[in-house]
Design an enzyme around this catalytic site. Structure first.
Site, mmCIF file in Angstrom:
data_model
loop_
_atom_site.group_PDB
_atom_site.id
_atom_site.type_symbol
_atom_site.label_atom_id
_atom_site.label_comp_id
_atom_site.label_asym_id
_atom_site.label_seq_id
_atom_site.Cartn_x
_atom_site.Cartn_y
_atom_site.Cartn_z
ATOM 1 N N GLU A 224 0.863 -1.184 0.000
ATOM 2 C CA GLU A 224 0.000 0.000 0.000
ATOM 3 C C GLU A 224 0.898 1.231 0.000
ATOM 4 O OE1 GLU A 224 -2.857 0.536 3.214
ATOM 5 O OE2 GLU A 224 -3.548 2.437 2.349
ATOM 6 N N GLU B 238 -7.803 2.097 -3.408
ATOM 7 C CA GLU B 238 -8.536 2.026 -2.144
ATOM 8 C C GLU B 238 -9.455 3.243 -2.040
ATOM 9 O OE1 GLU B 238 -6.098 1.358 1.269
ATOM 10 O OE2 GLU B 238 -5.002 -0.306 0.331
ATOM 11 N N GLU C 68 -6.368 -4.692 8.457
ATOM 12 C CA GLU C 68 -5.288 -3.731 8.694
ATOM 13 C C GLU C 68 -4.922 -3.696 10.173
ATOM 14 O OE1 GLU C 68 -6.203 -0.037 5.857
ATOM 15 O OE2 GLU C 68 -7.579 -0.177 7.540
ATOM 16 N N ASN D 239 -4.301 4.893 -2.453
ATOM 17 C CA ASN D 239 -5.490 5.513 -1.828
ATOM 18 C C ASN D 239 -6.033 6.670 -2.663
ATOM 19 O OD1 ASN D 239 -5.690 4.259 0.992
ATOM 20 N ND2 ASN D 239 -3.519 4.810 0.858
HETATM 21 P P1 C2E Z 1 -5.213 4.002 5.717
HETATM 22 O O1 C2E Z 1 -5.469 3.984 4.255
HETATM 23 O O2 C2E Z 1 -6.171 3.249 6.571
HETATM 24 O O3 C2E Z 1 -3.765 3.571 5.944
HETATM 25 C C1 C2E Z 1 -3.390 2.778 6.965
HETATM 26 C C2 C2E Z 1 -2.805 3.554 8.067
HETATM 27 O O4 C2E Z 1 -2.591 2.730 9.190
HETATM 28 C C3 C2E Z 1 -1.457 4.167 7.739
HETATM 29 O O5 C2E Z 1 -1.304 5.374 8.463
HETATM 30 C C4 C2E Z 1 -0.504 3.150 8.308
HETATM 31 O O6 C2E Z 1 0.777 3.676 8.591
HETATM 32 C C5 C2E Z 1 -1.226 2.751 9.561
HETATM 33 N N1 C2E Z 1 -0.873 1.408 10.014
HETATM 34 C C6 C2E Z 1 -0.511 0.329 9.250
HETATM 35 N N2 C2E Z 1 -0.290 -0.730 10.035
HETATM 36 C C7 C2E Z 1 -0.496 -0.354 11.312
HETATM 37 C C8 C2E Z 1 -0.418 -1.039 12.568
HETATM 38 O O7 C2E Z 1 -0.120 -2.236 12.686
HETATM 39 N N3 C2E Z 1 -0.733 -0.312 13.683
HETATM 40 C C9 C2E Z 1 -1.055 0.986 13.607
HETATM 41 N N4 C2E Z 1 -1.342 1.637 14.727
HETATM 42 N N5 C2E Z 1 -1.143 1.669 12.430
HETATM 43 C C10 C2E Z 1 -0.869 0.993 11.306
HETATM 44 P P2 C2E Z 1 -0.827 6.675 7.747
HETATM 45 O O8 C2E Z 1 0.264 6.370 6.825
HETATM 46 O O9 C2E Z 1 -0.606 7.679 8.815
HETATM 47 O O10 C2E Z 1 -2.067 7.083 6.877
HETATM 48 C C11 C2E Z 1 -3.236 7.542 7.455
HETATM 49 C C12 C2E Z 1 -4.300 7.663 6.459
HETATM 50 O O11 C2E Z 1 -4.016 8.715 5.543
HETATM 51 C C13 C2E Z 1 -4.464 6.458 5.589
HETATM 52 O O12 C2E Z 1 -5.213 5.510 6.225
HETATM 53 C C14 C2E Z 1 -5.145 7.027 4.380
HETATM 54 O O13 C2E Z 1 -6.535 7.108 4.590
HETATM 55 C C15 C2E Z 1 -4.569 8.409 4.290
HETATM 56 N N6 C2E Z 1 -3.529 8.454 3.275
HETATM 57 C C16 C2E Z 1 -2.213 8.183 3.391
HETATM 58 N N7 C2E Z 1 -1.596 8.386 2.212
HETATM 59 C C17 C2E Z 1 -2.543 8.798 1.334
HETATM 60 C C18 C2E Z 1 -2.515 9.152 -0.046
HETATM 61 O O14 C2E Z 1 -1.476 9.120 -0.723
HETATM 62 N N8 C2E Z 1 -3.690 9.543 -0.623
HETATM 63 C C19 C2E Z 1 -4.838 9.553 0.080
HETATM 64 N N9 C2E Z 1 -5.949 9.945 -0.540
HETATM 65 N N10 C2E Z 1 -4.896 9.222 1.365
HETATM 66 C C20 C2E Z 1 -3.758 8.825 2.003
HETATM 67 CA CA CA Z 2 -5.735 2.757 2.743
HETATM 68 CA CA CA Z 3 -7.619 1.779 6.004
#
Ligand code: C2E
Ligand code: CA
Ligand code: CA
Length: 669
Positions: free
Chosen positions: A440, A527, A614, A495
């Protein structure tokens, strides 16, 4: 001829009557009560002077006792009139008193005239002339003072002057005869003045009356205009204009008295689908009914005075005065929420609504009315996003959030995507084989001013300031370029935001990027969150269909958060469902989370979709999820999001661990 005479007589009789028009009689009474004491002053002083002349000439009863009686009657009336100045009287009362004055004018003037005639025979030439002088001067004084009550003035003139002229003519005395003629002419002139003056006076009163009526009509018209300008035409509630007028005056008042004042904004949840499904006429009636219910709650709220208005659409505003405590606001919010939630039955439609409310309180939240409203609006936004159907009061934590949002938005506007943004990649692992099936793509922003900013903060900021689409496009180009360097069986998961999926020109720019990348669309998953889908279902459906047609896969992200509607799952061509990590954390401790994941994996199996879970952080969680039938796992247990440069090593290490060294060795470094 006879008829004419009758008319003249009737008109003449009218001259001697008190008019009945209440405005005229009231004006007469007012003017009259100021002048009548003067009339009696003239009468009394003149009479005392005559009596004084006759004391040595006439018997005591006539020169002292009779005038004393007459003067005391006059004195009594003077006293009575003086008291009238401060009494508020009804129209009927005024008419009765004027009629009484009219009636007693004749006997009083006759009494004084008879007394004067009776003195006459006792006098010498001087004293006799004094009687003639006394009567003439007194009548003229009376006519003058009785100007405003024409009838009484004419009665007095008739009662005194007719006998006067006859009497003094009969004396045969040339001086007295001359005085009689003189008096007759002067009185005639005075009566003419009286008649003209009285007519003008009556006209003045009636024109003043019509002026007042006209002013009243104008006032009524402008009142009605004011009412309409401040009323919402659909719900007949006060409108936005009225709301802000109310707010600014209540604010000034609260500031002056140093007490609290709250502004509330109510937004109906679930109103748009009612409009879409049942049509605008049902929507309008639901709005009217909801408005009526909220108004009832506000009117019945004993703790504070609550002004209520429709701000437009499905938004309503509250101004809560009278030093409300937070507890009062929460209670008001709860009561409104409960009433709004009761079912709506309109024609054949049965519908339900809820509402979110945001409050902000002066002086804690803001120091001017406009800022207070904005804080309430922000609380509402917060309620809608995080606490749907609830009441939120603006707090310092919310304020800090706004500040940081503002800062993030400003810096994002001027940020350079190429140097400040980068991507990290988190493996999505096959639950059974424990092999990485794809990565991802997660974005990172390294702001020169703020340092590392979480995508959970800057992605929504980019959405708010309209930068998300160029950002998505820039990131997609880089993500696909990276994925192209991976082994062919490794997928990339990207995403998309609601704005990407629901844009009016569709996802054509994204399709162009995919085509230009040279990566097979079959290796790409997009996604999409449920919120993106609910934003504009039709558009989302079209975008998804276009991506599907190219061969891309579609995953429904964060499933289980928000207001999950299984109908989306049925109506969209999904390949994967990503179960939100909130269900994973306590999957081994909480039977509810356990059951939810179990039913979701069952659902995915039935619908031939893959189930991705996830946030898996421990071996115990992984084992449970495998038993529950999850297909793919993502989480820190396997790997945190990693930079592009470490992917080759990561995959190589994995291959080694799984004994597949030969397979993965061909990954380019
Ligand atoms: P998401 O799509 O649900 O991404 C998963 C988030 O959960 C990611 O946080 C990831 O680092 C985190 N995560 C993965 N495994 C674990 C785990 O085992 N434990 C915990 N506590 N967290 C975990 P991140 O990278 O901070 O991203 C947050 C959200 O921001 C993402 O949720 C997504 O909705 C959005 N996002 C990130 N990058 C993009 C992007 O390029 N475009 C768009 N539209 N949204 C993005
Ligand atoms: Ca996602
Ligand atoms: Ca998610």
């Amino acid at each position: 001829m006879f008829f004419n005479l009758k008319l003249y007589l009737a008109a003449a009789a009218q001259l001697f009557r008190v008019p009945t028009d209440p405005d005229l009689t009231r004006a007469q009474f007012d003017a009259f009560s100021k002048q009548i004491p003067l009339l009696y002053f003239i009468l009394i002083t003149n009479s005392v002077a005559v009596a004084y002349t006759y004391v040595p000439l006439a018997p005591v009863w006539l020169s002292v006792i009779v005038p004393a009686l007459l003067v005391s009657v006059a004195g009594f009336r003077t006293f009575w009139w003086l008291r009238q100045r401060h009494v508020v009287r009804s129209d009927a009362d005024i008419l009765r008193n004027l009629r009484l004055t009219n009636r007693i004018a004749a006997p009083i003037s006759a009494g004084f005239a008879v007394w004067a005639f009776s003195l006459y025979p006792y006098g010498d030439a001087f004293a006799k002339s004094h009687v003639a002088f006394y009567m003439a001067v007194t009548v003229i004084g009376c006519i003058f003072s009785l100007m405003h009550l024409r009838s009484a003035a004419l009665i007095v003139t008739l009662v005194v002057d007719v006998p006067y002229v006859l009497f003094f003519f009969a004396t045969g005395e040339p001086t007295l005869e001359a005085m009689a003629v003189n008096n007759l002419l002067v009185t005639g002139a005075m009566v003419t003045v009286l008649v003209i003056y009285y007519r003008d006076f009556a006209d003045l009163v009636s024109s003043r009356k019509s002026l007042i009526a006209q002013q009243e009509a104008t006032q009524a018209l402008s009142d009605e205009n004011f009412r309409l300008a401040n009323l919402d035409s659909l719900t007949e509630l006060p409108n936005r204009r009225r709301f802000f007028a109310e707010l600014s005056s209540a604010f000034a008042d609260a500031e002056r008295r140093s007490v609290r004042l709250a502004v509330g904004i109510i937004d109906l949840d679930g109103f748009k689908p009612i409009n879409d499904n049942y049509g605008h006429s049902v929507g309008d009636r639901v709005l009217i009914e909801a408005g009526r219910r909220i108004r009832d709650v506000c009117e019945g709220f004993a703790a504070n005075r609550v002004a209520f208005a429709r701000l437009g659409g499905d938004e309503f505003g509250l101004v809560v005065c009278g030093d409300p405590a937070d507890q009062d606001l929460l209670e008001l919010g709860q009561r409104i929420g409960e009433r709004v939630k009761l079912p709506y039955q309109i024609d054949t439609a049965h519908t339900a609504l809820s509402c979110s409310i945001g409050f902000a309180v002066f002086p804690e939240s803001a120091t001017d009315a406009e800022a207070l409203y904005e804080c309430a609006d922000y609380s509402l936004y917060h309620a809608k996003r995080h606490m749907r159907g609830r009441t939120v009061i603006f707090s310092s934590e919310l304020e800090a959030e706004i500040r940081s949002r503002g800062v993030i938005e400003n810096l994002l506007r001027t940020s350079d995507f190429a140097t400040e943004m980068h991507l990290v990649f988190q493996p999505i692992v096959d639950a059974m084989s424990e092999r990485t099936s794809g990565f991802e793509v997660l974005s990172r922003w390294n702001s020169p001013r703020l340092g590392l900013v979480s995508p959970a903060d800057f992605i929504p900021a980019a959405e708010r300031i309209g930068l998300i689409r160029p950002l998505t496009q820039a990131l997609l180009v880089r993500a696909l370029a990276a994925a192209k360097t991976w082994p062919d069986d490794i997928r990339v998961s990207f995403n998309l935001s609601a704005h990407d999926v629901c844009a009016s020109d569709g996802i054509l720019p994204l399709i162009a990027i995919i085509n230009a990348s040279g990566l097979s669309p079959r290796r790409i998953d997009f996604e999409i969150t449920e919120t993106a889908v609910t934003f504009d279902f039709t558009r989302a459906q079209q975008s998804i269909a276009a991506l599907k047609a190219m061969g891309c896969g579609i995953s429904l992200d964060d499933f289980g958060t928000g207001y999950s509607s299984l109908s989306h799952v049925h109506r969209l061509p999904l390949d994967k469902i990503k179960v939100d990590r909130s269900f994973v954390a306590d999957v081994n401790e909480n039977p509810v989370s356990h059951k939810i994941i179990k039913s979701l994996t069952g659902l995915c199996a039935d619908m031939e979709m893959a189930c991705v879970v996830e946030g898996v952080e421990t071996r115990a969680q992984l084992d449970s999820l495998r038993r529950l039938g999850c297909d793919y796992i993502q989480g820190y247990y396997f790997a945190k999001p990693m930079p592009e440069s470490t992917i080759a090593d990561y995959l190589a290490a994995e291959a080694k661990r799984l004994g597949e060294g030969a397979q993965r060795a061909k990954i380019p470094a």
